[in-house]
Motif scaffolding. Structure first.
Motif, short mmCIF file in Angstrom:
data_model
loop_
_atom_site.label_atom_id
_atom_site.label_comp_id
_atom_site.label_asym_id
_atom_site.label_seq_id
_atom_site.Cartn_x
_atom_site.Cartn_y
_atom_site.Cartn_z
N SER A 1 10.56 -0.89 -5.07
CA SER A 1 11.01 -1.50 -3.55
C SER A 1 11.34 -0.78 -2.44
N ASP A 2 11.29 0.66 -2.62
CA ASP A 2 11.62 1.45 -1.57
C ASP A 2 10.39 1.97 -0.87
N ALA A 3 9.15 1.48 -1.30
CA ALA A 3 7.91 1.96 -0.67
C ALA A 3 8.00 1.12 0.71
N GLY A 4 7.25 1.96 1.64
CA GLY A 4 7.26 1.26 3.13
C GLY A 4 7.30 2.23 4.22
N HIS A 5 7.38 1.75 5.34
CA HIS A 5 7.12 2.80 6.54
C HIS A 5 8.48 2.91 7.15
N TYR A 6 8.62 4.44 7.16
CA TYR A 6 10.07 4.81 7.33
C TYR A 6 9.64 5.82 8.86
N ASN A 7 10.61 5.39 9.82
CA ASN A 7 10.36 5.70 11.11
C ASN A 7 11.54 6.58 11.71
N GLU B 1 4.67 7.09 5.81
CA GLU B 1 4.16 5.66 4.78
C GLU B 1 4.56 6.35 3.34
N LEU B 2 5.81 5.65 2.87
CA LEU B 2 6.10 5.91 1.44
C LEU B 2 5.31 4.95 0.51
N ARG B 3 4.59 5.93 -0.44
CA ARG B 3 3.75 4.88 -1.39
C ARG B 3 4.10 5.36 -2.71
N LEU B 4 4.15 4.41 -3.80
CA LEU B 4 4.32 4.83 -5.05
C LEU B 4 3.43 5.28 -5.75
N GLY B 5 3.65 6.46 -6.62
CA GLY B 5 2.40 7.45 -6.95
C GLY B 5 2.06 6.96 -8.29
N ASN B 6 1.01 7.12 -8.85
CA ASN B 6 0.34 6.74 -10.08
C ASN B 6 0.68 8.05 -11.02
#
Length: 698
Positions: A612-618, A638-643
């Motif tokens: 749920s912490d994925a998203g845009h941090y500015n 841009e925080l993305r969940l890694g594979n």
């Protein structure tokens, strides 16, 4: 100490609760010398680079150190043009040591005086193993040459290399303030060469002083009253005007007249014009007087416009503030020429200094010979009556203190103590003229500060030396636009401005540096003095208001970052300046400290990150000037969940590469040691091949 503070409250108040201190005591930028385009000079085995003479007529900086004098290129001090050694002979060094001084540090020759003579030569003095000595020196055909006609330096140069002194060469006469004995206990203010004259040996004249600076003001050239030139001396000394059970020091300004010849019967070969007054400069958190450390004379026009800039530090470790105060010469002159005197009286068997309300002789004690004195038949100090001379001999201290305009300092800063100051003048884009202060500190840095209508802005702090090496001397060359500084370990130079350090319009304009402006055409921060007069409309500069509204919006940089559940994610954000505040947003909402988010030193930490912490941090860096917020920097993550499988494959790939490199290194090492060689490999291969052939044949 507490008793001293309480007791001092009954005396003249130095600090009042209603005073407002300057807001901008934090440097906007902290800069390294290399990024500022500076240069460092040091010679192996040479220490104490603390005496400087600018020879702009020759394009060199004459630098005095311990046992050595250098001639360095003014434009780049790393270019050593010449040097000359002036060391102590072994017998003198041994004698100095026998007298109780340290053989390794004190019993050497520290250059303490460098002055330009009218014939182009230089007058130089050194401590010479506690036997101060002077000589003449020339710089000719690229060589520094000492004449080796050594003269007695007592009263001109200190015995002790670590005892402060001051001197000035005026019209072929050396004015000096130092001590005249080996123990350093007999202070003197002296004029040497043609006619020697000095201070009276009396605690009411000088009481354990620390001399800081001496300045000549050519008042006699344009004074309508026909007054004389003055020599001003700045120092601190043990106070005589306050009642205290502990030693209390105060800052002083004193003056003498250039034409003073002493008295005929009274004050023979002594100053008849010596007067001194207390210098006040307010400092927070203490009511103890602050102590002056350095002074700079700035004269934008004739003598009447002169201003003395002084840096002050507290005399107690309880306070960590330093301050800068400026004093107009007219205010100093007013205290000396019209102020009341102090006098010593015996009250209950105790000597105390109080205001003198009796008659003052005519001519006025301490005054120079002017038109009024000449009309009364006094054409030189030798003509002055004894009543005038006896009065000033016993009452050299003025009752009133000299205060800065508005009784306010220009700058107050907590932190490393101020040590030195120089002041440059520059013209801004709109034609206004500003004085730029360069202030040396005990932590080896220089502060660059400007006062705009009562608001002092510290534009930059440039680190010149290691933080344990105080700045001992500053010199300014407006001709080449360079600042020179010395410490125990090295000498450095830096330009008065480095506009190209600022890479954005917002950063350039908010710096409020009078030397710099943002060119909208070239998209660069440029030196204002290099801009053509008809192109001002394309350059942005706002000094008093810091208005950067004409600058384009700051572009955001975007970074894609992968994270894995359960890890702590760290997102970095550097503020645009020391005055800026960092603001974090996630998906457009402000970030606040919680069990998930922690902001430490502007860095955002996401604890135990989940999907749920994925998203845009500015992250935005916001600087407020005159109540207006300006965004100076924007960073987006841009925080993305890694594979997970991709991460395992990547880790295995990295592991294989590391193992391959280790194997290759082992093979190379074996070849280097001779355990393996190409010839052995070939022989082994041949033997293997022969063996195989033989086996086949059989």
């Amino acid at each position: 100490m507490l008793f001293l503070l309480i007791l001092f409250c009954w005396g003249p108040a130095v600090v009042t609760s209603s005073q407002v201190w300057p807001l901008y005591s934090t440097p906007r930028k902290t800069v390294t010398l290399s990024s500022y385009g500076g240069h460092v000079f040091q010679e192996k085995g040479v220490w104490n680079y603390s005496t400087m003479l600018l020879r702009e007529d020759m394009g060199v900086l004459i630098l005095g150190a311990r046992g050595t004098i250098f001639a360095l290129d003014l434009n780049n001090i790393t270019h050593k043009k010449a040097m000359v050694k002036w060391e102590v002979i072994p017998s003198m060094r041994t004698s100095c040591s026998f007298k109780g001084r340290d053989f390794e540090t004190e019993c050497l020759n520290y250059i303490r005086i460098l002055h330009k003579m009218s014939d182009g030569r230089m007058y130089v003095c050194g401590t010479n193993a506690f036997d101060p000595t002077c000589d003449y020196m020339s710089y000719t055909d690229g060589n520094l040459i000492l004449e080796n006609n050594q003269y007695d330096g007592r009263g001109k140069c200190p015995f002790d290399p670590f005892q402060r002194s001051a001197s000035e060469l005026v019209d072929g006469q050396l004015y000096s303030a130092t001590t005249v004995n080996f123990m350093g206990t007999k202070p003197v203010i002296m004029r040497s060469f043609n006619s020697t004259i000095q201070t009276e040996v009396s605690a009411s004249w000088l009481w354990d002083p620390t001399f800081v600076g001496m300045k000549h003001v050519a008042e006699g050239e344009e004074n309508p009253e026909g007054d004389d030139d003055k020599i001003y001396l700045f120092f601190s000394e043990v106070s005589m005007e306050y009642d205290s059970y502990k030693t209390l020091a105060v800052s002083r300004v004193a003056r003498v007249c250039k034409g003073d010849l002493g008295g005929q019967l009274t004050l023979v070969r002594k100053w008849t014009s010596f007067q001194k007054a207390r210098l006040d400069c307010s400092l927070p958190e203490t009511k103890l007087p602050v102590l002056i450390q350095d002074v700079f004379l700035f004269c934008p026009g004739n003598w009447s416009t002169c201003v003395f800039y002084g840096v002050f530090t507290p005399q107690t470790v309880l306070s960590q503030y330093s301050t800068v105060c400026a004093y107009r010469i007219q205010d100093i002159r007013e205290v000396f020429s019209k102020g009341k005197f102090k006098t010593m009286v015996n009250i209950d068997n105790n000597l105390k200094w109080i205001t003198y309300y009796g008659d003052v002789p005519d001519p006025r004690p301490g005054a120079c010979i002017n038109n009024d004195a000449r009309q009364k038949g006094f054409f030189k100090s030798l003509d002055l009556p004894d009543k005038t001379l006896l009065f000033i001999r016993d009452r050299p201290l003025m009752d009133q203190a000299v205060e800065p305009p508005s009784k306010q300092p220009l700058l107050v800063k907590k932190g490393a103590a101020f040590t030195s100051i120089v002041v440059a003048s520059t013209t801004a884009l709109d034609g206004s003229i500003h004085q730029v202060m360069f202030i040396g500190t005990a932590s080896g840095s220089v502060l660059k500060a400007v006062n705009y209508d009562g608001e002092t802005v510290i534009i930059e702090e440039v680190q010149l030396f290691a933080r344990s090496e105080p700045v001992k001397i500053l010199r300014l060359s407006s001709t080449v636009g360079q600042l020179y500084a010395g410490s125990d370990v090295a000498a450095v130079q830096m330009p008065l401005s480095a506009c190209d350090y600022y890479t954005s319009c917002m950063d350039c304009v908010l710096a409020r540096d009078p030397y710099c402006g943002w060119d909208l055409i070239s998209n660069s921060c440029v030196a204002v003095n290099s801009i053509l007069p008809d192109s001002h409309s394309e350059v942005v500069q706002s000094l008093r208001d810091g208005n950067a509204s004409h600058c384009p919006a700051v572009e955001s940089t975007k970074t894609i970052t992968f994270f894995y559940p359960g890890n702590t994610v760290s997102l970095l954000c550097e503020p645009g300046s020391n005055l800026a505040q960092v603001q974090w947003h996630v998906n457009g909402h402000p970030v606040e400290n919680s069990n998930v988010y922690q902001i430490q030193h502007n860095t955002l930490l996401i604890l135990n990150a989940s999907e749920s912490d994925a998203g845009h941090y500015n992250c935005t860096s916001v600087e407020t000037i005159k109540g207006v917020d300006y965004v100076t920097q924007t960073v987006t993550y841009e925080l993305r969940l890694g594979n997970f499988m991709q991460s395992i494959f990547l880790a295995l790939t990295v592991l294989v590469i590391i193992l391959t490199l280790i194997l290759l290194a082992l093979v190379i090492w074996n070849f280097y040691k001779g355990y393996l060689s190409f010839s052995k490999c070939l022989n082994n291969n041949k033997e293997s091949l022969s063996g195989s052939t033989a086996n086949i044949a059989s």
